[in-house]
Design a protein around this motif. Structure first.
Motif, mmCIF file in Angstrom:
data_model
loop_
_atom_site.group_PDB
_atom_site.id
_atom_site.type_symbol
_atom_site.label_atom_id
_atom_site.label_comp_id
_atom_site.label_asym_id
_atom_site.label_seq_id
_atom_site.Cartn_x
_atom_site.Cartn_y
_atom_site.Cartn_z
ATOM 1 N N LYS A 1 3.376 7.748 12.694
ATOM 2 C CA LYS A 1 3.514 8.862 11.752
ATOM 3 C C LYS A 1 4.122 10.097 12.401
ATOM 4 N N PHE A 2 3.738 10.405 13.624
ATOM 5 C CA PHE A 2 4.162 11.663 14.248
ATOM 6 C C PHE A 2 5.298 11.502 15.260
ATOM 7 N N ALA A 3 5.819 10.288 15.402
ATOM 8 C CA ALA A 3 6.927 10.072 16.333
ATOM 9 C C ALA A 3 8.192 10.778 15.845
ATOM 10 N N THR A 4 9.028 11.160 16.789
ATOM 11 C CA THR A 4 10.355 11.677 16.447
ATOM 12 C C THR A 4 11.284 10.512 16.141
ATOM 13 N N TYR A 5 11.192 9.470 16.964
ATOM 14 C CA TYR A 5 11.902 8.211 16.759
ATOM 15 C C TYR A 5 10.968 7.074 17.161
ATOM 16 N N THR A 6 11.229 5.890 16.610
ATOM 17 C CA THR A 6 10.545 4.703 17.100
ATOM 18 C C THR A 6 11.594 3.680 17.533
ATOM 19 N N ILE A 7 11.220 2.856 18.488
ATOM 20 C CA ILE A 7 12.110 1.794 18.944
ATOM 21 C C ILE A 7 11.262 0.608 19.363
ATOM 22 N N GLY A 8 11.733 -0.581 19.073
ATOM 23 C CA GLY A 8 10.966 -1.745 19.484
ATOM 24 C C GLY A 8 11.511 -3.032 18.932
ATOM 25 N N LYS A 9 10.717 -4.055 19.109
ATOM 26 C CA LYS A 9 11.037 -5.392 18.610
ATOM 27 C C LYS A 9 9.784 -5.885 17.893
ATOM 28 N N SER A 10 9.586 -5.366 16.687
ATOM 29 C CA SER A 10 8.361 -5.627 15.944
ATOM 30 C C SER A 10 8.608 -5.417 14.458
ATOM 31 N N PHE A 11 8.242 -6.412 13.653
ATOM 32 C CA PHE A 11 8.379 -6.281 12.202
ATOM 33 C C PHE A 11 7.566 -5.108 11.689
ATOM 34 N N HIS A 12 6.325 -5.003 12.131
ATOM 35 C CA HIS A 12 5.453 -3.966 11.572
ATOM 36 C C HIS A 12 5.799 -2.567 12.083
ATOM 37 N N LEU A 13 6.420 -2.458 13.240
ATOM 38 C CA LEU A 13 6.919 -1.149 13.655
ATOM 39 C C LEU A 13 7.996 -0.680 12.688
ATOM 40 N N VAL B 1 0.850 -1.195 0.000
ATOM 41 C CA VAL B 1 0.000 0.000 0.000
ATOM 42 C C VAL B 1 0.886 1.245 0.000
ATOM 43 N N GLU B 2 0.553 2.199 -0.834
ATOM 44 C CA GLU B 2 1.352 3.422 -0.922
ATOM 45 C C GLU B 2 1.336 4.179 0.407
ATOM 46 N N PRO B 3 2.466 4.770 0.809
ATOM 47 C CA PRO B 3 2.538 5.486 2.087
ATOM 48 C C PRO B 3 1.472 6.553 2.260
ATOM 49 N N GLN B 4 1.083 7.216 1.153
ATOM 50 C CA GLN B 4 0.099 8.293 1.246
ATOM 51 C C GLN B 4 -1.232 7.788 1.796
ATOM 52 N N LYS B 5 -1.624 6.579 1.409
ATOM 53 C CA LYS B 5 -2.888 6.031 1.907
ATOM 54 C C LYS B 5 -2.802 5.782 3.406
ATOM 55 N N TRP B 6 -1.682 5.225 3.863
ATOM 56 C CA TRP B 6 -1.507 5.016 5.308
ATOM 57 C C TRP B 6 -1.510 6.354 6.041
ATOM 58 N N SER B 7 -0.900 7.352 5.437
ATOM 59 C CA SER B 7 -0.839 8.670 6.076
ATOM 60 C C SER B 7 -2.231 9.250 6.263
ATOM 61 N N ILE B 8 -3.080 9.094 5.268
ATOM 62 C CA ILE B 8 -4.457 9.586 5.377
ATOM 63 C C ILE B 8 -5.192 8.849 6.495
ATOM 64 N N MET B 9 -5.002 7.528 6.570
ATOM 65 C CA MET B 9 -5.656 6.746 7.616
ATOM 66 C C MET B 9 -5.160 7.135 9.003
ATOM 67 N N ALA B 10 -3.905 7.532 9.096
ATOM 68 C CA ALA B 10 -3.321 7.910 10.385
ATOM 69 C C ALA B 10 -3.879 9.227 10.912
ATOM 70 N N GLY B 11 -4.405 10.055 10.029
ATOM 71 C CA GLY B 11 -4.962 11.334 10.441
ATOM 72 C C GLY B 11 -3.972 12.467 10.307
ATOM 73 N N GLU B 12 -4.487 13.679 10.319
ATOM 74 C CA GLU B 12 -3.647 14.865 10.124
ATOM 75 C C GLU B 12 -3.201 15.504 11.434
ATOM 76 N N ALA B 13 -3.817 15.154 12.528
ATOM 77 C CA ALA B 13 -3.465 15.754 13.828
ATOM 78 C C ALA B 13 -2.833 14.703 14.728
ATOM 79 N N PRO B 14 -1.692 15.000 15.326
ATOM 80 C CA PRO B 14 -1.041 14.025 16.208
ATOM 81 C C PRO B 14 -1.829 13.808 17.500
#
Length: 378
Positions: free
Chosen positions: A292-304, A210-223
């Motif tokens: 989408k709005f994180a400064t950094y992400t960290i974890g142990k997850s494929f989907h992250l 799925v193109e990133p733009q579609k995910w971005s729309i689903m994530a919303g415009e406001a953090p």
């Protein structure tokens, strides 16, 4: 060119209250629909799966439930909201079969009439997964076409060689498929070993189709969280992840945001004492927002890792090169250095990423995966 209106039924971990599982199911559904097919997700939800994803405070005896309710009292409403958000996503974002099934026997007795059945993606072929079922190998599909799109056998797929009976059963079911692709190289190697065939291929996880733009729309415009923050996510409690995130937070002087507790009181007590910013009422869409709005992400997850890449966020995959699922994605995108060793720490990882180059690599792999899927459905 649009293909004929074939009826496609997908079976996957669509109802697992897990961010990646539900988002990949949605992504595969949308991809198949975009190829001109009719498509449904077969609403297969075992009792074991539903029990596993019930909130901790609702499990066990009356006394156990009472103790846990007292222990988690400040979080009960948020936890309940979290369950509702997952179920809302399931009802609003999926095209589900008209009936819900809870056993393989029910599927075998049903009058399903799909032209093509798809297994995948996620860890549906991980026989050690708590919600695994043989139904994910499509023994109920009759004479219809069987397609496997990017299923995973988990981080250690060679486990099948330790149990001859299960290995033989898996091999027999795999030989019924018309087309097989898998998500990781190690899964492909074990499938090749089990079937004594070498014509399988590795394809992208559906979220990356799925193109990133579609995910971005689903994530919303406001953090949901204002300001800078580190988004920490690991489906299972992992001390290395939390310790590394704590070091990051202290060094960078920005807070840690988490979106879930784990399945153990001791681990959760440690989390509570750290006073993280906890947004527990987070379903799949809220997860996208936090990425989408994180400064950094960290974890142990494929989907992250997958969504950090899609949203162009600097990320740290704790011991990522030791997990076959994450390792293949890091190699594909040339981001092996973003696997964090707790010994060396996050400070040894470059924070600047050439995401234009990364997305160029992804675009090539996306094209190949989409072509494979399209051809398997024709």
């Amino acid at each position: 060119m649009m293909m004929g209106k074939k009826k496609v039924g997908i079976i996957t971990f669509h109802a697992s209250h897990n961010y990646g599982s539900m988002l990949q199911a949605y992504a595969l559904q949308e991809t198949v629909l975009g190829m001109g097919c009719e498509c449904e997700i077969i609403n297969f939800r075992t009792e074991r799966q539903q029990e596993f994803y019930r909130p901790i405070f609702s499990k066990g005896s009356f006394v156990d439930r009472l103790k846990r309710s007292l222990f988690y009292a400040p979080y009960l409403l948020a936890w309940k909201k979290k369950q509702q958000l997952f179920e809302r996503f399931l009802k609003e974002k999926y095209r589900l079969s008209s009936k819900e099934y809870s056993t393989l026997e029910e599927l075998e007795a049903a009058t399903l009439d799909y032209d093509v059945y798809i297994s995948g993606s996620d860890q549906i072929w991980n026989i050690s997964a708590l919600d695994f079922d043989w139904a994910y190998f499509l023994p109920f599909a009759g004479s219809s076409r069987r397609v496997a799109y990017a299923p995973s056998m988990g981080p250690l797929p060679h486990q099948l060689t330790f149990n001859r009976e299960k290995a033989d059963k898996t091999a027999g079911l795999l030989k019924n498929y018309d087309y097989i692709s898998v998500r990781e190289q190690q899964t492909m190697e074990i499938v090749t070993q089990l079937t004594d065939a070498d014509y399988y291929t590795v394809t992208l996880d559906p979220t990356l189709l799925v193109e990133p733009q579609k995910w971005s729309i689903m994530a919303g415009e406001a953090p949901l969280i204002k300001g800078n923050y580190i988004f920490l996510y690991t489906p299972w409690y992992n001390a290395d992840v939390y310790e590394e995130a704590n070091r990051m937070s202290k060094t960078l002087k920005i807070p840690i945001v988490i979106s879930l507790f784990h399945d153990g009181a001791l681990a959760n007590l440690k989390i509570m004492r750290r006073h993280y910013h906890c947004l527990l009422a987070s379903g799949p869409l809220e997860f996208l927002n936090l990425c989408k709005f994180a400064t950094y992400t960290i974890g142990k997850s494929f989907h992250l890792v997958a969504f950090s890449i899609l949203f162009r966020k600097p990320f740290f995959a704790v011991n990522g090169m030791e997990d076959s699922r994450v390792m293949d994605l890091l190699k594909l995108t040339g981001l092996e250095q973003h696997s964090v060793s707790p010994i060396k720490g996050f400070s040894t990882v470059p924070t600047k990423i050439d995401f234009d180059e990364v997305h160029h690599r992804l675009a090539d792999a996306r094209k190949q995966s989409l072509n494979w899927l399209r051809e398997s459905l024709c």
